[in-house]
Design a protein around this motif. Structure first.
Motif, PDB file in Angstrom:
ATOM      1  N   ALA A   1      -4.373 -18.853   0.779  1.00  0.00           N
ATOM      2  CA  ALA A   1      -3.579 -17.636   0.574  1.00  0.00           C
ATOM      3  C   ALA A   1      -2.375 -17.989  -0.295  1.00  0.00           C
ATOM      4  O   ALA A   1      -1.872 -19.111  -0.237  1.00  0.00           O
ATOM      5  CB  ALA A   1      -3.118 -17.072   1.911  1.00  0.00           C
ATOM      6  N   ARG A   2      -1.956 -17.052  -1.110  1.00  0.00           N
ATOM      7  CA  ARG A   2      -0.817 -17.289  -1.990  1.00  0.00           C
ATOM      8  C   ARG A   2       0.377 -16.489  -1.503  1.00  0.00           C
ATOM      9  O   ARG A   2       0.257 -15.311  -1.190  1.00  0.00           O
ATOM     10  CB  ARG A   2      -1.174 -16.924  -3.432  1.00  0.00           C
ATOM     11  CG  ARG A   2      -2.219 -17.886  -3.976  1.00  0.00           C
ATOM     12  CD  ARG A   2      -2.630 -17.586  -5.407  1.00  0.00           C
ATOM     13  NE  ARG A   2      -3.223 -16.257  -5.516  1.00  0.00           N
ATOM     14  CZ  ARG A   2      -2.660 -15.229  -6.152  1.00  0.00           C
ATOM     15  NH1 ARG A   2      -1.499 -15.356  -6.756  1.00  0.00           N
ATOM     16  NH2 ARG A   2      -3.265 -14.069  -6.197  1.00  0.00           N
ATOM     17  N   ILE A   3       1.524 -17.148  -1.426  1.00  0.00           N
ATOM     18  CA  ILE A   3       2.758 -16.535  -0.959  1.00  0.00           C
ATOM     19  C   ILE A   3       3.839 -16.772  -2.000  1.00  0.00           C
ATOM     20  O   ILE A   3       4.063 -17.903  -2.430  1.00  0.00           O
ATOM     21  CB  ILE A   3       3.196 -17.113   0.396  1.00  0.00           C
ATOM     22  CG1 ILE A   3       2.115 -16.851   1.436  1.00  0.00           C
ATOM     23  CG2 ILE A   3       4.509 -16.505   0.858  1.00  0.00           C
ATOM     24  CD1 ILE A   3       1.667 -18.053   2.144  1.00  0.00           C
ATOM     25  N   ASN A   4       4.484 -15.689  -2.408  1.00  0.00           N
ATOM     26  CA  ASN A   4       5.603 -15.747  -3.335  1.00  0.00           C
ATOM     27  C   ASN A   4       6.696 -14.829  -2.815  1.00  0.00           C
ATOM     28  O   ASN A   4       6.456 -14.016  -1.919  1.00  0.00           O
ATOM     29  CB  ASN A   4       5.164 -15.304  -4.739  1.00  0.00           C
ATOM     30  CG  ASN A   4       4.229 -16.289  -5.375  1.00  0.00           C
ATOM     31  OD1 ASN A   4       4.629 -17.399  -5.708  1.00  0.00           O
ATOM     32  ND2 ASN A   4       2.962 -15.920  -5.527  1.00  0.00           N
ATOM     33  N   ALA A   5       7.875 -14.948  -3.376  1.00  0.00           N
ATOM     34  CA  ALA A   5       8.983 -14.087  -2.987  1.00  0.00           C
ATOM     35  C   ALA A   5       9.749 -13.645  -4.217  1.00  0.00           C
ATOM     36  O   ALA A   5       9.821 -14.364  -5.215  1.00  0.00           O
ATOM     37  CB  ALA A   5       9.917 -14.818  -2.025  1.00  0.00           C
ATOM     38  N   VAL A   6      10.318 -12.455  -4.116  1.00  0.00           N
ATOM     39  CA  VAL A   6      11.186 -11.926  -5.154  1.00  0.00           C
ATOM     40  C   VAL A   6      12.469 -11.427  -4.499  1.00  0.00           C
ATOM     41  O   VAL A   6      12.489 -11.131  -3.306  1.00  0.00           O
ATOM     42  CB  VAL A   6      10.509 -10.784  -5.955  1.00  0.00           C
ATOM     43  CG1 VAL A   6       9.277 -11.293  -6.696  1.00  0.00           C
ATOM     44  CG2 VAL A   6      10.163  -9.607  -5.068  1.00  0.00           C
ATOM     45  N   ALA A   7      13.520 -11.346  -5.287  1.00  0.00           N
ATOM     46  CA  ALA A   7      14.779 -10.776  -4.819  1.00  0.00           C
ATOM     47  C   ALA A   7      15.172  -9.679  -5.790  1.00  0.00           C
ATOM     48  O   ALA A   7      15.189  -9.889  -7.007  1.00  0.00           O
ATOM     49  CB  ALA A   7      15.870 -11.837  -4.755  1.00  0.00           C
ATOM     50  N   GLY A   8      15.456  -8.509  -5.255  1.00  0.00           N
ATOM     51  CA  GLY A   8      15.845  -7.395  -6.099  1.00  0.00           C
ATOM     52  C   GLY A   8      16.149  -6.169  -5.264  1.00  0.00           C
ATOM     53  O   GLY A   8      16.008  -6.180  -4.041  1.00  0.00           O
TER      54      GLY A   8
ATOM     55  N   ARG B   1      15.612 -20.051   0.925  1.00  0.00           N
ATOM     56  CA  ARG B   1      14.538 -19.097   0.622  1.00  0.00           C
ATOM     57  C   ARG B   1      13.391 -19.790  -0.106  1.00  0.00           C
ATOM     58  O   ARG B   1      12.225 -19.614   0.252  1.00  0.00           O
ATOM     59  CB  ARG B   1      15.076 -17.942  -0.232  1.00  0.00           C
ATOM     60  CG  ARG B   1      15.968 -16.989   0.536  1.00  0.00           C
ATOM     61  CD  ARG B   1      16.528 -15.903  -0.358  1.00  0.00           C
ATOM     62  NE  ARG B   1      17.276 -14.913   0.389  1.00  0.00           N
ATOM     63  CZ  ARG B   1      17.764 -13.794  -0.133  1.00  0.00           C
ATOM     64  NH1 ARG B   1      17.602 -13.528  -1.429  1.00  0.00           N
ATOM     65  NH2 ARG B   1      18.433 -12.938   0.625  1.00  0.00           N
ATOM     66  N   LEU B   2      13.716 -20.579  -1.110  1.00  0.00           N
ATOM     67  CA  LEU B   2      12.689 -21.288  -1.864  1.00  0.00           C
ATOM     68  C   LEU B   2      11.941 -22.268  -0.967  1.00  0.00           C
ATOM     69  O   LEU B   2      10.709 -22.333  -0.996  1.00  0.00           O
ATOM     70  CB  LEU B   2      13.302 -22.017  -3.059  1.00  0.00           C
ATOM     71  CG  LEU B   2      12.334 -22.822  -3.929  1.00  0.00           C
ATOM     72  CD1 LEU B   2      11.223 -21.948  -4.489  1.00  0.00           C
ATOM     73  CD2 LEU B   2      13.095 -23.519  -5.044  1.00  0.00           C
TER      74      LEU B   2
ATOM     75  N   THR C   1       1.924 -19.704  -6.776  1.00  0.00           N
ATOM     76  CA  THR C   1       2.202 -19.599  -5.351  1.00  0.00           C
ATOM     77  C   THR C   1       3.425 -20.455  -5.028  1.00  0.00           C
ATOM     78  O   THR C   1       3.749 -21.395  -5.748  1.00  0.00           O
ATOM     79  CB  THR C   1       0.980 -20.008  -4.496  1.00  0.00           C
ATOM     80  OG1 THR C   1       1.227 -19.688  -3.128  1.00  0.00           O
ATOM     81  CG2 THR C   1       0.641 -21.479  -4.640  1.00  0.00           C
ATOM     82  N   GLY C   2       4.122 -20.079  -3.972  1.00  0.00           N
ATOM     83  CA  GLY C   2       5.285 -20.851  -3.547  1.00  0.00           C
ATOM     84  C   GLY C   2       6.508 -20.662  -4.422  1.00  0.00           C
ATOM     85  O   GLY C   2       7.378 -21.518  -4.460  1.00  0.00           O
ATOM     86  N   GLN C   3       6.610 -19.518  -5.110  1.00  0.00           N
ATOM     87  CA  GLN C   3       7.722 -19.276  -6.027  1.00  0.00           C
ATOM     88  C   GLN C   3       8.698 -18.257  -5.449  1.00  0.00           C
ATOM     89  O   GLN C   3       8.311 -17.350  -4.716  1.00  0.00           O
ATOM     90  CB  GLN C   3       7.206 -18.769  -7.370  1.00  0.00           C
ATOM     91  CG  GLN C   3       6.257 -19.727  -8.052  1.00  0.00           C
ATOM     92  CD  GLN C   3       6.886 -21.077  -8.319  1.00  0.00           C
ATOM     93  OE1 GLN C   3       7.951 -21.159  -8.915  1.00  0.00           O
ATOM     94  NE2 GLN C   3       6.230 -22.133  -7.883  1.00  0.00           N
ATOM     95  N   TYR C   4       9.961 -18.398  -5.812  1.00  0.00           N
ATOM     96  CA  TYR C   4      11.015 -17.452  -5.456  1.00  0.00           C
ATOM     97  C   TYR C   4      11.652 -16.996  -6.754  1.00  0.00           C
ATOM     98  O   TYR C   4      12.246 -17.793  -7.479  1.00  0.00           O
ATOM     99  CB  TYR C   4      12.043 -18.126  -4.539  1.00  0.00           C
ATOM    100  CG  TYR C   4      13.267 -17.281  -4.265  1.00  0.00           C
ATOM    101  CD1 TYR C   4      13.166 -16.104  -3.538  1.00  0.00           C
ATOM    102  CD2 TYR C   4      14.508 -17.662  -4.736  1.00  0.00           C
ATOM    103  CE1 TYR C   4      14.288 -15.327  -3.290  1.00  0.00           C
ATOM    104  CE2 TYR C   4      15.639 -16.900  -4.491  1.00  0.00           C
ATOM    105  CZ  TYR C   4      15.518 -15.728  -3.763  1.00  0.00           C
ATOM    106  OH  TYR C   4      16.637 -14.966  -3.524  1.00  0.00           O
ATOM    107  N   LEU C   5      11.505 -15.714  -7.077  1.00  0.00           N
ATOM    108  CA  LEU C   5      11.924 -15.183  -8.368  1.00  0.00           C
ATOM    109  C   LEU C   5      12.975 -14.088  -8.206  1.00  0.00           C
ATOM    110  O   LEU C   5      12.763 -13.127  -7.459  1.00  0.00           O
ATOM    111  CB  LEU C   5      10.713 -14.586  -9.105  1.00  0.00           C
ATOM    112  CG  LEU C   5       9.479 -15.489  -9.218  1.00  0.00           C
ATOM    113  CD1 LEU C   5       8.282 -14.696  -9.705  1.00  0.00           C
ATOM    114  CD2 LEU C   5       9.775 -16.655 -10.129  1.00  0.00           C
ATOM    115  N   GLY C   6      14.082 -14.231  -8.899  1.00  0.00           N
ATOM    116  CA  GLY C   6      15.076 -13.168  -8.963  1.00  0.00           C
ATOM    117  C   GLY C   6      14.653 -12.171 -10.017  1.00  0.00           C
ATOM    118  O   GLY C   6      14.276 -12.557 -11.121  1.00  0.00           O
ATOM    119  N   LEU C   7      14.673 -10.894  -9.679  1.00  0.00           N
ATOM    120  CA  LEU C   7      14.230  -9.871 -10.618  1.00  0.00           C
ATOM    121  C   LEU C   7      15.400  -9.334 -11.428  1.00  0.00           C
ATOM    122  O   LEU C   7      16.503  -9.154 -10.912  1.00  0.00           O
ATOM    123  CB  LEU C   7      13.548  -8.724  -9.875  1.00  0.00           C
ATOM    124  CG  LEU C   7      12.301  -9.120  -9.084  1.00  0.00           C
ATOM    125  CD1 LEU C   7      11.740  -7.899  -8.368  1.00  0.00           C
ATOM    126  CD2 LEU C   7      11.255  -9.747  -9.990  1.00  0.00           C
TER     127      LEU C   7
END
Length: 112
Positions: A66-73, A52-53, A93-99
């Motif tokens: 453009a900025r792309i990020n991701a979260v999981a929750g 995912r990251l 940008t380019g981050q994968y964050l668990g909520l």
């Protein structure tokens, strides 16, 4: 803009293949009209974090500025709040964050 991803396969390898085959074209289409995109994944085991990251980082590099990020929750209000915050955080940008599913908790009131 928020784009919900999934459901995906349980196996990390199968989920990554499914993401690239089915979700990636939708992401590229969504990026045509936005400066910031937040992908929302369902929570998954540690084995999913790496792919995912890597996917989010490569999307961010390829589609800059453009900025792309991701979260999981799982909580709608949590990922909506995270997406709003990320949209205002121009350097992220380019981050994968668990909520955190429990939120910030109660606000401490000042002593009187």
């Amino acid at each position: 803009m928020i784009l919900r991803v999934g459901p995906l396969a349980e196996s990390p390898l199968d989920a990554a293949a499914q993401f690239h085959a089915e979700v990636l074209p939708e992401i590229r289409g969504a990026l045509a009209g936005t400066a910031h995109l937040t992908l929302v994944f369902a929570p998954a085991g540690h084995g999913h974090r790496g792919w995912r990251l890597a996917a989010v980082q490569e999307l961010a590099r390829h589609h800059a500025p453009a900025r792309i990020n991701a979260v999981a929750g799982t909580r709608e209000e949590a990922f909506v709040a995270a997406a709003e915050w990320l949209a205002q955080a121009e350097g992220i940008t380019g981050q994968y964050l668990g909520l955190d599913e429990t939120g910030a908790g109660s606000v401490v009131s000042p002593q009187q």
